[in-house]
Design an enzyme around this catalytic site. Structure first.
Site, PDB file in Angstrom:
ATOM      1  N   LYS A  79      -0.719 -15.849  25.528  1.00  0.00           N
ATOM      2  CA  LYS A  79       0.311 -16.055  24.505  1.00  0.00           C
ATOM      3  C   LYS A  79      -0.283 -16.804  23.316  1.00  0.00           C
ATOM      4  CE  LYS A  79       5.076 -17.837  24.074  1.00  0.00           C
ATOM      5  NZ  LYS A  79       6.185 -18.504  24.788  1.00  0.00           N
ATOM      6  N   SER A 154      10.577 -16.264  24.818  1.00  0.00           N
ATOM      7  CA  SER A 154       9.686 -16.038  23.693  1.00  0.00           C
ATOM      8  C   SER A 154       8.361 -15.374  24.066  1.00  0.00           C
ATOM      9  CB  SER A 154       9.388 -17.380  22.999  1.00  0.00           C
ATOM     10  OG  SER A 154       8.736 -18.276  23.887  1.00  0.00           O
ATOM     11  N   SER A 178      11.390 -18.981  28.717  1.00  0.00           N
ATOM     12  CA  SER A 178      10.558 -18.070  27.929  1.00  0.00           C
ATOM     13  C   SER A 178       9.488 -17.313  28.709  1.00  0.00           C
ATOM     14  CB  SER A 178       9.893 -18.830  26.775  1.00  0.00           C
ATOM     15  OG  SER A 178      10.839 -19.131  25.784  1.00  0.00           O
TER      16      SER A 178
END
Length: 485
Positions: A79, A154, A178
């Site tokens: 990420k 996210s 997330s």
């Protein structure tokens, strides 16, 4: 099934037995990305030159039978809010476009030491603020199961890349769901470890008392293997816990006869879609058939999780993001004619709409005259939520329920309706507020869109979560799910 859908465990065996070279695995992964990612849009940056070089070095070690490392030759996606030395780290924000770190995050150091191979950085909601990956400044990732749907957020890029077979595992971060929510939407396994289990050094901070890094994989055992590699105390992170036990695989395969499972009535109440309720109820029957004892309980303060979370998280974000001022690093407005204008214009132009919304909310909640009414009260509610869990865990081993109240919604459907977007965090935020571990595993589909089942555990008891999740997974054929993709 091509090698792109092989598990971490199987790839490790193939490499160890010299049936395949690390460089062949990496080549296959980049071929898959070239073929598929123009549609999925999960990657923000690729590290192809370094990945190929690292894989070739591992080929030489393989030939010498020097295959050290728990993840030797395994490709990974990271990420884009996790610092990677020498590779652009943007948090999917204009504010950090072009920012290339000069140090390594602790989790990346650990993964490099285990000889995993970094493929690239994955898309996300800007600064991890969002539930659909639509707030990214650069692109909108789509759900591999339905390209009209969001992948969640996210960590949407992290979930989509794993589901699409573009990497066997990825790392995400979880502040209020997330990792688990996109895992549910994309039909993969996502673990939010206990707060402090994994070092946050090198994770760009959103809400420091809630953030936690964790793995996303296509099966439960792979997830445990990766968490073993990244866990442990860190002198660079004072909030990391000095817990020595990082063995998460030894109990995988053990039965769950007699395991006491709590099903909160609030988790199947108002706001949870009928198709999700049905899938979870079917999963509960499966757990019973495996010998678990499932009983209904109450977590009465669940309904206060979202307001409490958004006040606390936004307050911490307003503080953490104050460092992005247009001077030291990050976006620098060219139109400013004074220092005050530079601050205002750099932040106004560099941050997106959702990030600014949360900074405003957090600054208001911390301001004089409102601190007690909002921030202090939210912290008291946080304690009540933790106490609810503590009480349940006096008599039960794990808590079970849906990961998200619905399946993935359509792209563009909720991006302009923040309250509806925030409501999707109903069942995940309490876990972060209490600092507990939670794992999402696939438990069905509705109209082709995956449904996630969440198991919540006692602090630092990820081992039990993996044990029960693995036993449930044996009853759910993931091979067929990914074969269709």
């Amino acid at each position: 099934m091509s090698i792109r859908y092989e598990s971490v465990e199987n790839l490790l065996t193939l490499i160890k037995d010299k049936k395949i070279k690390p460089s062949d695995v990496v080549k296959d992964i980049y071929d898959a990305i070239e073929e598929t990612d123009p549609t999925i849009k999960s990657f923000l940056a690729l590290d192809k030159e370094n990945a190929i070089k690292k894989a070739q070095e591992l080929d030489e070690l393989q030939a010498k039978d020097q295959m050290d490392g728990k993840l030797f030759g395994i490709p990974m996606g990271i990420k884009d809010n996790i610092i990677t030395n020498g590779l652009e780290t943007t948090c999917a924000s204009k504010m950090l476009e072009g920012f290339v770190p000069i140090y390594e995050s602790t989790v990346m150091e650990k993964l490099h030491n285990e000889n995993a191979v970094l493929i690239g950085k994955l898309n996300m909601d800007e600064f991890a603020m969002g539930g659909s990956t639509e707030t990214s400044y650069f692109k909108k990732t789509v759900n591999p199961f339905d390209h009209k749907a969001v992948p969640g957020g996210s960590s949407g890029g992290s979930a989509a890349a794993v589901a699409a077979g573009l990497v066997p595992f990825s790392l995400g971060s979880d502040t209020g769901g997330s990792i688990r929510q996109p895992a549910a939407y994309c039909g993969v396994v996502g673990m939010k470890p206990t707060y402090g289990r994994v070092s946050r050094f090198g994770l760009v901070a959103f809400a420091s008392s809630l953030d936690q890094i964790g793995p996303l994989t296509r099966n439960v055992k792979d997830n445990a293997i990766v968490l073993e590699a990244i866990s442990g105390a860190d002198v660079n992170d004072s909030t990391s816990a000095p817990v020595d036990d990082v063995d998460f695989t030894s109990e995988i395969g053990k039965d769950i006869k007699g395991l006491k499972v709590a099903l909160p009535k609030e988790y199947l109440g108002e706001g949870v879609a009928d198709d999700v309720k049905e899938a979870v109820q079917n999963a509960v029957e499966t757990l019973k058939s495996l010998g678990a004892v499932v009983e209904e309980v109450s977590l009465p303060n669940t309904k206060f999780g979202i307001p409490s979370y958004y006040v606390i998280a936004s307050s911490e974000a307003s503080s953490n993001l104050s460092r992005f001022d247009g001077i030291r690093y990050g976006y620098h407005s060219k139109e400013a004619h004074s220092l005050e204008e530079l601050y205002k214009m750099s932040r106004s132009e560099g941050f997106g709409k959702e990030v600014k919304r949360r900074i405003f909310l957090g600054t208001f909640a911390l301001s004089s005259g409102y601190y007690d009414a909002y921030y202090k009260k939210s912290q008291k509610v946080r304690t009540l939520i933790k106490n609810d869990f503590d009480k349940v865990f006096e008599n039960y081993d794990v808590v079970v329920g849906p990961t998200a109240p619905t399946t993935a919604f359509n792209l563009g459907e909720e991006i302009d309706d923040p309250l509806t977007m925030y409501a999707n965090d109903l069942l995940t935020t309490p876990v972060n507020l209490a600092g507990l571990p939670g794992i999402s595993v696939p438990c069905g589909q509705s109209n082709g869109r995956p449904i996630g089942l969440q198991f919540i555990g006692k602090p630092f008891d990820e081992k039990t979560l993996y044990r029960v999740a693995y036993q449930y997974e044996t009853q759910y054929n993931l091979h067929d799910v990914y074969e269709k993709l």
